[in-house]
Design a protein around this motif. Sequence first.
Motif, PDB file in Angstrom:
ATOM      1  N   HIS A 256      33.295   1.604  54.346  1.00  0.00           N
ATOM      2  CA  HIS A 256      34.218   1.620  55.598  1.00  0.00           C
ATOM      3  C   HIS A 256      33.344   2.250  56.876  1.00  0.00           C
ATOM      4  N   PRO A 257      32.408   1.824  56.986  1.00  0.00           N
ATOM      5  CA  PRO A 257      31.581   2.443  58.149  1.00  0.00           C
ATOM      6  C   PRO A 257      32.420   2.332  59.535  1.00  0.00           C
ATOM      7  N   ASP A 258      33.284   1.361  59.633  1.00  0.00           N
ATOM      8  CA  ASP A 258      34.070   1.223  61.025  1.00  0.00           C
ATOM      9  C   ASP A 258      35.021   2.135  61.137  1.00  0.00           C
ATOM     10  N   ILE A 259      35.694   2.697  59.967  1.00  0.00           N
ATOM     11  CA  ILE A 259      36.588   3.655  60.043  1.00  0.00           C
ATOM     12  C   ILE A 259      36.394   4.815  60.613  1.00  0.00           C
ATOM     13  N   PRO A 260      36.957   5.245  61.721  1.00  0.00           N
ATOM     14  CA  PRO A 260      36.532   6.700  62.446  1.00  0.00           C
ATOM     15  C   PRO A 260      36.403   7.749  61.613  1.00  0.00           C
ATOM     16  N   PRO A 262      36.831  11.245  60.225  1.00  0.00           N
ATOM     17  CA  PRO A 262      38.143  11.894  60.295  1.00  0.00           C
ATOM     18  C   PRO A 262      38.102  13.222  61.130  1.00  0.00           C
ATOM     19  N   MET A 263      36.992  13.910  60.955  1.00  0.00           N
ATOM     20  CA  MET A 263      36.973  15.145  61.757  1.00  0.00           C
ATOM     21  C   MET A 263      37.301  14.712  63.333  1.00  0.00           C
ATOM     22  N   VAL A 265      38.528  12.253  64.957  1.00  0.00           N
ATOM     23  CA  VAL A 265      39.793  11.869  65.260  1.00  0.00           C
ATOM     24  C   VAL A 265      40.690  12.872  65.366  1.00  0.00           C
ATOM     25  N   ALA A 266      40.899  13.499  64.417  1.00  0.00           N
ATOM     26  CA  ALA A 266      41.735  14.570  64.212  1.00  0.00           C
ATOM     27  C   ALA A 266      41.776  15.568  65.353  1.00  0.00           C
ATOM     28  N   ASP A 267      40.628  15.924  65.583  1.00  0.00           N
ATOM     29  CA  ASP A 267      40.360  17.087  66.521  1.00  0.00           C
ATOM     30  C   ASP A 267      40.480  16.479  68.107  1.00  0.00           C
ATOM     31  N   GLU A 269      42.555  13.875  69.018  1.00  0.00           N
ATOM     32  CA  GLU A 269      43.908  13.516  69.085  1.00  0.00           C
ATOM     33  C   GLU A 269      44.762  14.857  69.226  1.00  0.00           C
ATOM     34  N   ALA A 270      44.193  15.764  68.402  1.00  0.00           N
ATOM     35  CA  ALA A 270      45.065  16.994  68.572  1.00  0.00           C
ATOM     36  C   ALA A 270      44.603  17.576  70.081  1.00  0.00           C
TER      37      ALA A 270
END
Lengths: 273, 459
Positions: A256-260, A262-263, A265-267, A269-270
């Motif tokens: 899934h290289p196209d999935i953003p 994790p770190m 996105v969380a940061d 969006e936060a």
Amino acid sequence: MGIILGMALPYVAFSVFVVGTLLRIVGWMRIPVPFHLTLFPVPEDKAGSVRELVLEFVLCRSIYREDRLLWLWVWLFHVSLLMIVCGHVLGIYFLRQQFTLVGLSSETSQTLSVLLGGVAGAMMTLSLGALLCRRLFRREVRGLSEPDHYFELILLLAISVTGIAMYLPGLHAELPEVRAYMAGLLLLDPVPLPRSSPFFVHFLLVNLLMLYFPFSRLLHSAGFFVNRAMLAEAPPVYPTPDRSRPRSDFSSRKIHPDIPCPMNVADKEAGSK
Amino acid sequence: MKIPLRLAKREDLRIIGVEPVAEAELCSRTLELMGEFRAFARSFSVMLETCTGCGACAKACHSYLGTDDFFNIPAARAGLLRRIFSRYFTWSGRVLGRFSGAAEFGPGTLDSWVDYFYQCNACRRCAKFCPFGIDTGEIVLAGRTILTRLGRAPAFMVNIARNELTTGNNTGILKPAIIDSCSFLEEELLEETGLEIRIPVDKPNTEILYLPSSSELFVNSDTLMGAAKLFHYLGVDWTLSSTLLEAANYGLLFDLDVMKKHNNRMRIAATAVGAEKVVMGECGHGWRAAKMYSEGANGPFPFQLTHILELVTERLPDLNLTKLPIRATLHDPCNYGRGAGLVEEPRKIMHACVEDFTEMTPNRDRNFCCGGGGGLLMDEMTEIRMELGKEKSEQIRRLLPLDYIALPCASCKAQFPLLLKHYGMGEVRTGGVLDLVGRSLVLNRQQDERTSPQDCLGG
């Protein structure tokens, strides 16, 4: 015809049996086990695991837990099978004199051999019959049964019935003749099949069984060990020791290289809230 | 039986990296995926090819016992996959066809997989009673992964996977909300104990990264508060992570790629807070995924990894616990008992925390699933879940009267209250094992005055 059935078929059947079974097992073993499938509880050390496996193999404890009647038939069948295989080797080689080796008289050995063979044969026939009835009359098991389930049971039944038939007067096979025939096969100098009709049928059916074995459900005998070895694996320890090798290429595979990531996105969006 | 499962839409599947397969290519793609899985994991072919159809698994399966549907017999459930596998991947199936139980891929094949692979909780109880140890749960999870790649996955699970992949927790909450919830719980703790008990988030250079179930921020908060009290009492340097506020890993239950990706967050999150040790909270499949799958999914895992109940058990001599005057039992989550070997620890804790601890039968590695495992918590499956939990409800009924059922697993915590209500036992309280630790831990106040079960179970 006699040459094909008596002198060629046994070699073909035995080769198919051995090579086919080995190929199936090797085919399984070549596939990686990507994850620990340990089914707890497992013994702490290797010796304990081997002991468990042997106990399970000898006593079929898993079935005993849930279904005592099934256990009885399954266990009786496999024990009688073991007795019969050993009995064939010893009884034919020593012409029923095998018990003289432990000090019994010739007559006693003869009687004991016949008696044990008869009991084992009866046990096998009875347990196979019971397993067949179970397949036919238990709703759940009938649903799970395919034509080849019945075929395998009936083939085994036919082998044990023709084997027992040789105990009947008039259908008797001359043991020395059988011994000479088997010796011929084993020494690669085959002689014609003995002319006793139950023996003839019995022997052909065993050949059919060997031909069929590697492709059949009877291969559960090998699957037992391959499968249980996975379930008995010791659980992993963390931190992972340096010496451990990758279990499969899954651990290094990119997915899934196209999935953003994790770190981010969380940061992100936060941060935007 | 057709199940009312809602499947995910194409656009949602794309978010988790799945491109749905066109109708015309379903058959060829299914066979391709089966071939890939066969080469990927030994269990797939060994378990499919070793079954003799003896039926010993039938009475072992709570799903069959509860629904009385033939295809919920583990061997029959796996048979739905086996007959296709047999037809295209085995010598006997290719030559003998139907004689050896093989069947062509047909229009109904995938539907039957969806219907029956999602009536299995992957509890592995069948493997305990199978003479060969065939784990139908393993076959079901393989089947679900194949279904997902074909574009058939439950909307519920896809939604959770999306949350896990993008926010690091099942509920999809972001850092500001996490901090809010934790301060709220800190206030609750202050009110209850009079102590400043902290629930740190993303605290740098900590010793322990704690991964609770994200549901504990809202519904099972007593479990998280229990952990906070425990860490406070022991003076442990710990933190939650906003990157990974989740013990669960739904990928294990329907897509191994998601499992791998989400599992890798453990490493990222532990590195981010500088932790040496990752401690997992009360979550059944999550603990199995972490303990049993981390190495296989993402290679060497360079941290210590332990379960909170193991940590509590180790420190029991240091804890001042008063036994609560209640009659309680423990439900062994399948993924602890059979899946990860976490069996005696919760018992030792229960004995230390309650006056009357009673065992249900069967228990430990032979326990029945509650019907909530394997990711079947979607609303539309509630009715079927009640059937799956029938065996469990009978186990509980035999123990009545009962004050409390300890459930160290977030899925069990979601399933039990509904189950108890459905079977007329709504008065029995449920919650975690840590909840009990939190309540019986003597922090400073006069806790001995509580005499009735209601007092000590709160509310």
